[in-house]
Design an enzyme around this catalytic site. Structure first.
Site: not given
Ligand code: PLP
Length: 372
Positions: A60, A114, A176, A201
């Site tokens: 961890r 998101y 992000d 992604k």
């Molecule tokens: N940031 C963006 C732009 C996303 O599209 C996503 C998920 O779709 C996330 C963060 C969250 O990521 P995760 O699904 O890996 O937790």
């Protein structure tokens, strides 16, 4: 060295000297040691955020395979350090907890984000309070207790872009960068402090691994490691291996899918079943569009394209943000952020453009009334 080269070699610099070609996967949950006094001292260092290297005491706390992915991603983003988590949401949660722990619970954020990011920041679930802002008013919205400015660019799902250079504040700016990837945009070069990815992604790229990662300076990375060790959100070593492998083909996947996306966007703009097409100025493999008719009919009618949430895979995915990725955002806020009920989001993969167009066109034909 150039980005394409670093994408292949970063995190693997020592392999030849080790007599290895593929990256070793270390699945240890614990690391034996005969000297408990020394381990106690090392544990104190880990709790203070120091990265322990090849013998991280306990799984961890850290992992050598995950650390290779972290070094590679930090290199590609031009950051001092990176810290990897089980998912993108675990990564964002750690960033929020890191500033809340310092008494800075106020967040200034720009929509759209998101859906679940919007939710975790806006709901106060982790003790934050948010001011939803615009790029022009970020500076005015900063308070003494503001811990972070958070933006997404290109943003999910409208692909709207933020001029990162224009955000000139004394508070750490988190971008992000999931949709752009370091291939198309490196926010730290543009003045940002913290870069977040849903590694699920494009970094993974094949729809078979969940992960999140934060690239930043070593000071903030240390705070994130302290939180990760206490809350347990570390990336699995097998995921670390797959993400490192994904990075090596990232530039070529992004370049290929971006070309196909540009062509599809061009054709969609001329389609009678499409009211508006959204594309980021920096390009990339994402295309969003408003349909004239029923968006759910398009989702139900695609045969080659995968009707699924998420993005960044080798196959092309389509989803309705109002029903899935942004369903958790209250309708009024969703509409306010430019996410209409007729909006569809397409993540373009590596298929042939003609096959994708044939599928999109036949699905669109079923979504609006017209003489055929
Ligand atoms: N940031 C963006 C732009 C996303 O599209 C996503 C998920 O779709 C996330 C963060 C969250 O990521 P995760 O699904 O890996 O937790």
């Amino acid at each position: 060295m150039e980005l394409n080269t670093r994408a292949v070699h970063a995190g693997r610099e020592d392999l030849t000297d080790l007599g290895l070609h593929a990256v070793p996967i270390d699945l240890s949950t614990t690391y034996p040691a005969r000297d408990s006094r020394e381990e106690a001292a090392r544990l104190d260092r880990a709790a203070a955020g120091v990265e322990l290297g090849d013998n991280p005491i306990y799984g961890r706390v850290g992992n050598p395979t995950v650390a290779r992915f972290e070094r590679a991603l930090a290199d590609l983003e031009g950051a001092e350090s990176a810290v990897a988590f089980a998912t993108g949401m675990a990564a964002l949660s750690a960033c929020l907890l890191a500033v809340v722990a310092q008494g800075k619970r106020h967040i200034v954020a720009v929509r759209p984000l998101y859906g679940t990011s919007d939710h975790v920041i806006g709901s106060g679930l982790l003790g934050t309070e948010v001011t939803w802002s615009t790029v022009d008013s970020v500076k005015r919205d900063i308070r003494d207790d503001t811990g972070l400015v958070i933006v997404e660019s290109p943003a999910n799902p409208t692909l709207s872009e933020v001029d990162i250079r224009a955000i000139d504040v004394d508070v750490p700016v988190l971008v992000d960068n999931t949709f752009a990837t370091p291939v198309l945009q490196r926010p730290i070069e543009l003045g940002a402090d913290i870069v977040l990815h849903s590694a699920t992604k494009y970094l993974g790229g094949h729809g078979d691994v969940l992960g999140g990662v934060v690239a930043c300076d070593e000071e903030f990375a240390g705070r994130l490691r302290t939180i990760r060790m206490a809350t347990g959100g570390i990336l699995h070593p097998l995921a670390g291996y797959l993400l490192l492998r994904g990075l090596s083909t990232l530039p070529i996947r992004i370049a290929h899918a971006s070309g196909t996306a540009a062509e599809l966007a061009h054709r969609l703009a001329d389609h009678p079943g499409v009211a508006r097409v959204y594309r980021p100025g920096i390009g990339g493999p994402m295309v969003s569009f408003d349909v004239v008719g029923d968006p759910h009919a398009v989702i139900g009618a695609v045969r080659l394209i995968t009707p699924a949430v998420s993005l960044g895979s080798v196959d092309t995915l389509i989803q309705h943000p109002g029903s899935l990725s942004h369903h958790i955002v209250p309708e009024q806020d969703r509409h306010g952020a430019g996410i209409g009920d007729h909006l569809l989001r397409l993540s373009v993969g590596l298929e042939d453009v003609e096959d994708l167009w044939t599928d999109l066109d036949q699905a669109l034909q079923k979504s609006y009334p017209h003489e055929s």
